[in-house]
Design an enzyme around this catalytic site. Sequence first.
Site, PDB file in Angstrom:
ATOM      1  N   GLN A  83       0.839  -1.194   0.000  1.00 29.93           N
ATOM      2  CA  GLN A  83       0.000   0.000   0.000  1.00 29.93           C
ATOM      3  C   GLN A  83       0.877   1.247   0.000  1.00 29.93           C
ATOM      4  O   GLN A  83       1.661   1.469   0.925  1.00 29.93           O
ATOM      5  CB  GLN A  83      -0.910   0.003   1.237  1.00 29.93           C
ATOM      6  N   SER A 120       0.776   6.628   2.723  1.00 33.84           N
ATOM      7  CA  SER A 120       1.434   7.610   3.586  1.00 33.84           C
ATOM      8  C   SER A 120       2.687   8.187   2.945  1.00 33.84           C
ATOM      9  O   SER A 120       3.388   7.517   2.190  1.00 33.84           O
ATOM     10  CB  SER A 120       1.810   6.964   4.926  1.00 33.84           C
ATOM     11  N   SER A 159       4.672  -1.542   4.328  1.00 34.41           N
ATOM     12  CA  SER A 159       4.902  -2.955   4.623  1.00 34.41           C
ATOM     13  C   SER A 159       4.922  -3.756   3.332  1.00 34.41           C
ATOM     14  O   SER A 159       4.139  -3.501   2.416  1.00 34.41           O
ATOM     15  CB  SER A 159       3.794  -3.498   5.526  1.00 34.41           C
ATOM     16  N   GLU A 180      -8.927  -1.881   5.902  1.00 36.44           N
ATOM     17  CA  GLU A 180      -7.654  -2.057   6.599  1.00 36.44           C
ATOM     18  C   GLU A 180      -7.870  -2.095   8.105  1.00 36.44           C
ATOM     19  O   GLU A 180      -7.303  -2.939   8.813  1.00 36.44           O
ATOM     20  CB  GLU A 180      -6.707  -0.907   6.244  1.00 36.44           C
ATOM     21  N   GLU A 240      -4.618   8.997  17.175  1.00 35.79           N
ATOM     22  CA  GLU A 240      -5.204  10.335  17.294  1.00 35.79           C
ATOM     23  C   GLU A 240      -6.252  10.567  16.204  1.00 35.79           C
ATOM     24  O   GLU A 240      -7.355  11.082  16.461  1.00 35.79           O
ATOM     25  CB  GLU A 240      -4.102  11.396  17.206  1.00 35.79           C
TER      26      GLU A 240
END
Length: 389
Positions: A108, A111, A143, A226, A359
């Site tokens: 994936q 980010s 990952s 996910e 968060e």
Amino acid sequence: MNPAALARDFLRAHDPATTDRLEFLRARFDAGLAWVQFPPGLGGLGLPRERQTEVEAVLAEAGAPDNNPRRIGIGLGMAAPTILRHGTDEQHRRWLRPLWTGEEVWCQLFSEPGAGSDLAGLATRAVRDGDDWVVSGQKVWTSMAHEARWAILIARTDPAVPKHQGITYFVLDMTAPGVEVRPLRQITGEAEFNEVFLTDVRIPDADRLGAVGEGWLIAQTTLMNERVAIGGAATPREGGVIGVVADLWRERPELRSPGLYDQLMRLWVDAEAARLTGTRLRQQLAAGQPGPEGSAAKLLFARLNQEISLLELEMLGEEGLRHDEWTMRRPTVVDFAGRTAGYRYLRAKGNSIEGGTSEILRNIVAERVLGLPAEPRADKDVAWKDVPK
């Protein structure tokens, strides 16, 4: 339709003791026994998701090989449901079968160094060039990038509109020229994650998933799945880290104290409540698409893993400070239960970051589950190119 009976019929035609493993898995997919909730022809039978357990029980009893789900979890839990929902018929046929059999590993690419919690602020650009898109940028915390054949990727295709509107979703060939994967060494000493650099990588428009500019909406399918995959995975009672610590308590009476007993019982109850909540979440998922409740499950998973691994260290004292080793290696799976207490404690720190930071997940739960007022977002309606970087 009885999936257990179909599985028994399948075994009569494909004896796992004499059939090549890959041939067996391919035939299982073609028979609709891969994921029964998928449509016929795409590894499924169009049945409710919960009936997959009937198939798994029959195959497990016969000693049938599985597809090593921990190694291909990103493909199974994130890429596959997104491709199924938003892909074309050709994309279904092209990617789903080798994804499920494990012939092709997925990763994936979401980010970025400057777009983690604020994922919609991503800067990786994709520019149209004829029948291709030319992509440049950097992704991080990826990952399985070191083993992946394909990646799900979101990139900015229009910087002149607000950040959520200018994103498009692609499938990237990780062997394409311009893709560079570098290991990220973690606190455990291993490099389970990677950073990925994309330099003028060409992606055919045929590998675009969904419409141009709809990448953020499609990414929500990936992210919700996910979080369910991480926080709502099926586990038996005392499965995972709580089982390791409960066994330690039973086997090492010299480690016990009243205070530790209170902590263990509280965490045992929390873990059992989380397990049962995960069961309910999967039942809801069987009736449709996952919702924001998966964020709560993943949030609880991270907290429990960190608190339980800390309790284990407190029980073991200086014995728990030992770590396996610090050899740099690039593992393909995360094995909490099969490693040492030191590894579990260190690796659990990443649980509150991966799959959405705790968060951000608290914001999602507050706004979309509890209905609390949304956090002010000053840049929501500002063109991405005009947002201060």
